[in-house]
Scaffold this active site. Structure first.
Site, PDB file in Angstrom:
ATOM      1  CB  CYS A 135      -1.971  15.533 -22.406  1.00  0.00           C
ATOM      2  SG  CYS A 135      -0.318  15.877 -21.790  1.00  0.00           S
TER       3      CYS A 135
ATOM      4  CD  GLN B 283      -2.404  -1.226   2.789  1.00  0.00           C
ATOM      5  OE1 GLN B 283      -3.361  -0.547   3.126  1.00  0.00           O
ATOM      6  NE2 GLN B 283      -1.828  -2.067   3.617  1.00  0.00           N
ATOM      7  CG  ASN B 284       4.160   1.366   2.389  1.00  0.00           C
ATOM      8  OD1 ASN B 284       3.090   1.632   2.943  1.00  0.00           O
ATOM      9  ND2 ASN B 284       5.131   0.701   2.984  1.00  0.00           N
TER      10      ASN B 284
ATOM     11  N   GLY C 167       2.985  -4.284   8.971  1.00  0.00           N
ATOM     12  CA  GLY C 167       2.839  -2.844   9.177  1.00  0.00           C
ATOM     13  C   GLY C 167       1.629  -2.196   8.542  1.00  0.00           C
ATOM     14  CB  THR C 168      -1.211  -2.831   6.758  1.00  0.00           C
ATOM     15  OG1 THR C 168      -2.517  -2.309   6.475  1.00  0.00           O
ATOM     16  CG2 THR C 168      -1.261  -4.337   6.763  1.00  0.00           C
ATOM     17  CB  SER C 169      -4.055   0.224  10.585  1.00  0.00           C
ATOM     18  OG  SER C 169      -4.478   0.872   9.406  1.00  0.00           O
TER      19      SER C 169
ATOM     20  CB  CYS D 228      -1.756  20.062 -22.399  1.00  0.00           C
ATOM     21  SG  CYS D 228      -2.112  19.306 -20.810  1.00  0.00           S
TER      22      CYS D 228
ATOM     23  CG  HIS E 217      -2.965   2.512  -1.910  1.00  0.00           C
ATOM     24  ND1 HIS E 217      -2.948   2.410  -0.533  1.00  0.00           N
ATOM     25  CD2 HIS E 217      -4.124   1.932  -2.301  1.00  0.00           C
ATOM     26  CE1 HIS E 217      -4.057   1.788  -0.115  1.00  0.00           C
ATOM     27  NE2 HIS E 217      -4.775   1.485  -1.175  1.00  0.00           N
TER      28      HIS E 217
HETATM   29  P1  NAD Z   1      -1.569   2.895   8.675  1.00  0.00           P
HETATM   30  O1  NAD Z   1      -0.873   4.181   8.927  1.00  0.00           O
HETATM   31  O2  NAD Z   1      -3.051   2.864   8.710  1.00  0.00           O
HETATM   32  O3  NAD Z   1      -1.053   1.818   9.730  1.00  0.00           O
HETATM   33  C1  NAD Z   1       0.295   1.599  10.014  1.00  0.00           C
HETATM   34  C2  NAD Z   1       0.437   0.364  10.858  1.00  0.00           C
HETATM   35  O4  NAD Z   1       1.830   0.109  11.002  1.00  0.00           O
HETATM   36  C3  NAD Z   1      -0.146   0.499  12.273  1.00  0.00           C
HETATM   37  O5  NAD Z   1      -0.980  -0.625  12.518  1.00  0.00           O
HETATM   38  C4  NAD Z   1       1.085   0.472  13.183  1.00  0.00           C
HETATM   39  O6  NAD Z   1       0.846  -0.180  14.407  1.00  0.00           O
HETATM   40  C5  NAD Z   1       2.077  -0.305  12.337  1.00  0.00           C
HETATM   41  N1  NAD Z   1       3.491  -0.042  12.620  1.00  0.00           N
HETATM   42  C6  NAD Z   1       4.063   1.099  13.101  1.00  0.00           C
HETATM   43  N2  NAD Z   1       5.391   0.950  13.202  1.00  0.00           N
HETATM   44  C7  NAD Z   1       5.681  -0.314  12.780  1.00  0.00           C
HETATM   45  C8  NAD Z   1       6.886  -1.047  12.651  1.00  0.00           C
HETATM   46  N3  NAD Z   1       8.073  -0.513  12.976  1.00  0.00           N
HETATM   47  N4  NAD Z   1       6.816  -2.317  12.171  1.00  0.00           N
HETATM   48  C9  NAD Z   1       5.624  -2.871  11.837  1.00  0.00           C
HETATM   49  N5  NAD Z   1       4.443  -2.216  11.944  1.00  0.00           N
HETATM   50  C10 NAD Z   1       4.483  -0.946  12.403  1.00  0.00           C
HETATM   51  O7  NAD Z   1      -0.999   2.357   7.307  1.00  0.00           O
HETATM   52  P2  NAD Z   1      -1.654   1.438   6.169  1.00  0.00           P
HETATM   53  O8  NAD Z   1      -2.376   0.319   6.775  1.00  0.00           O
HETATM   54  O9  NAD Z   1      -0.570   1.188   5.196  1.00  0.00           O
HETATM   55  O10 NAD Z   1      -2.719   2.337   5.441  1.00  0.00           O
HETATM   56  C11 NAD Z   1      -2.416   3.653   5.182  1.00  0.00           C
HETATM   57  C12 NAD Z   1      -2.437   4.198   3.797  1.00  0.00           C
HETATM   58  O11 NAD Z   1      -1.411   5.172   3.892  1.00  0.00           O
HETATM   59  C13 NAD Z   1      -2.049   3.367   2.662  1.00  0.00           C
HETATM   60  O12 NAD Z   1      -3.038   3.594   1.736  1.00  0.00           O
HETATM   61  C14 NAD Z   1      -0.723   3.930   2.116  1.00  0.00           C
HETATM   62  O13 NAD Z   1      -0.832   4.189   0.736  1.00  0.00           O
HETATM   63  C15 NAD Z   1      -0.542   5.224   2.781  1.00  0.00           C
HETATM   64  N6  NAD Z   1       0.783   5.592   3.333  1.00  0.00           N
HETATM   65  C16 NAD Z   1       1.956   5.263   2.727  1.00  0.00           C
HETATM   66  C17 NAD Z   1       3.185   5.610   3.301  1.00  0.00           C
HETATM   67  C18 NAD Z   1       4.473   5.220   2.614  1.00  0.00           C
HETATM   68  O14 NAD Z   1       4.481   5.021   1.415  1.00  0.00           O
HETATM   69  N7  NAD Z   1       5.571   5.094   3.358  1.00  0.00           N
HETATM   70  C19 NAD Z   1       3.217   6.317   4.505  1.00  0.00           C
HETATM   71  C20 NAD Z   1       1.989   6.659   5.106  1.00  0.00           C
HETATM   72  C21 NAD Z   1       0.792   6.264   4.509  1.00  0.00           C
HETATM   73 ZN    ZN Z   2      -0.694  17.543 -20.233  1.00  0.00          ZN
END
Ligand code: NAD
Ligand code: ZN
Length: 243
Positions: free
Chosen positions: A128, A98-99, A186-188, A149, A116
């Site tokens: 364009c 998702q990052n 690392g995703t909520s 454009c 994402h």
């Molecule tokens: P989120 O912010 O909702 O959740 C982050 C999760 O990571 C939490 O559950 C937290 O407890 C956990 N966490 C924190 N530190 C950690 C670690 N050291 N190791 C493992 N887990 C850890 O993030 P999400 O679920 O990815 O959803 C958020 C949206 O935010 C996504 O759509 C994404 O595109 C975007 N996003 C991306 C970035 C990036 O690219 N680095 C940064 C912020 C948000």
């Molecule tokens: Zn353009």
């Protein structure tokens, strides 16, 4: 839990990785939700939506400029290197993320599905055909304009109010349903439809390892092995790079 996770990672032949913002936390990127999340200070509707970009392009681009600068010099941490190692070991290890920071690719991983999008490039809002790497040069002007454009540029990430890249999301669901181990890092598990990926795996009888210091929406069940540790700390151990 850790020993069970090590055993599963070692023995399963068809694992898939699914990551969120927490994967990049130890590289210095802030998460959106949770204790230190960005959304505690900023409004996603205003800064990260397609309507926000159309209505207040300067404000939105200032925000992305800040995030881009925050990401400069950011390097993949030991957990990223562990995943690259595991990918080589298995020969095949799709990484669904998702990052938008590109750190999986920067750390040498292939078969990365950025559901994402990516903050490393920008393109013409009017489609364009113009597209470019996001650089200081491009961001000298706020908002940056399409040189072909004259329309404003947009970051190539999925903004609120937009749908996800259909093919990428379909392949992600397919991979999660057909793999023999989903490693969720690392995703909520709150942002849909991405959040449905681990649930789809569980519904298909796939074991899930979750690496996250905090509890998430994933259920307590025999199929969920929760490793309540930080990704950078524990991944090297889980893949056998560290004793
Ligand atoms: P989120 O912010 O909702 O959740 C982050 C999760 O990571 C939490 O559950 C937290 O407890 C956990 N966490 C924190 N530190 C950690 C670690 N050291 N190791 C493992 N887990 C850890 O993030 P999400 O679920 O990815 O959803 C958020 C949206 O935010 C996504 O759509 C994404 O595109 C975007 N996003 C991306 C970035 C990036 O690219 N680095 C940064 C912020 C948000
Ligand atoms: Zn353009």
């Amino acid at each position: 839990m850790i020993n069970r996770a090590i055993e599963l990672i070692r023995n399963r032949s068809n694992p898939v990785v699914f990551t969120g913002a927490g994967m990049s936390r130890e590289s210095g990127m802030r998460t959106f939700r949770g204790e230190e999340g960005l959304w505690k200070e900023y409004s996603p509707e205003r800064l990260s939506s397609i309507s926000g970009l159309r209505e207040e392009p300067e404000v939105v681009w200032d925000w992305y400029k800040m995030r881009l600068m925050a990401g400069e010099g950011v390097k993949p941490h030991a957990g990223y290197r562990a995943l690259t190692h595991l990918q080589k070991l298995k020969g095949h290890l799709p990484v669904i993320t998702q990052n938008v920071d590109g750190l999986h690719s920067i750390s040498g991983q292939t078969d990365v599905l950025e559901i994402h999008g990516s903050m490393r490039t920008a393109s013409c809002l009017k489609k364009c055909g113009f597209s470019t790497q996001l650089s200081h040069e491009i961001l000298k002007e706020t908002p940056p304009l399409c040189p072909v454009c004259g329309t404003i540029l947009r970051p190539d990430i999925v903004l609120f109010g937009e749908s996800l890249p259909q093919e990428t999301i379909a392949r992600s669901y397919e991979l999660a349903e057909e793999c023999d181990l989903l490693i969720v890092i690392g995703t909520s598990v709150q942002v849909w439809p991405a959040a449905g990926i681990p649930f789809a795996a569980l519904e298909n009888g796939v074991d899930v390892i979750e690496i996250n210091p905090a509890r998430t929406e994933l259920p307590h069940s025999e199929s969920v092995i929760s490793v309540r540790r930080k990704a950078g700390e524990i991944l090297p151990l889980l893949v056998g790079l560290k004793e």
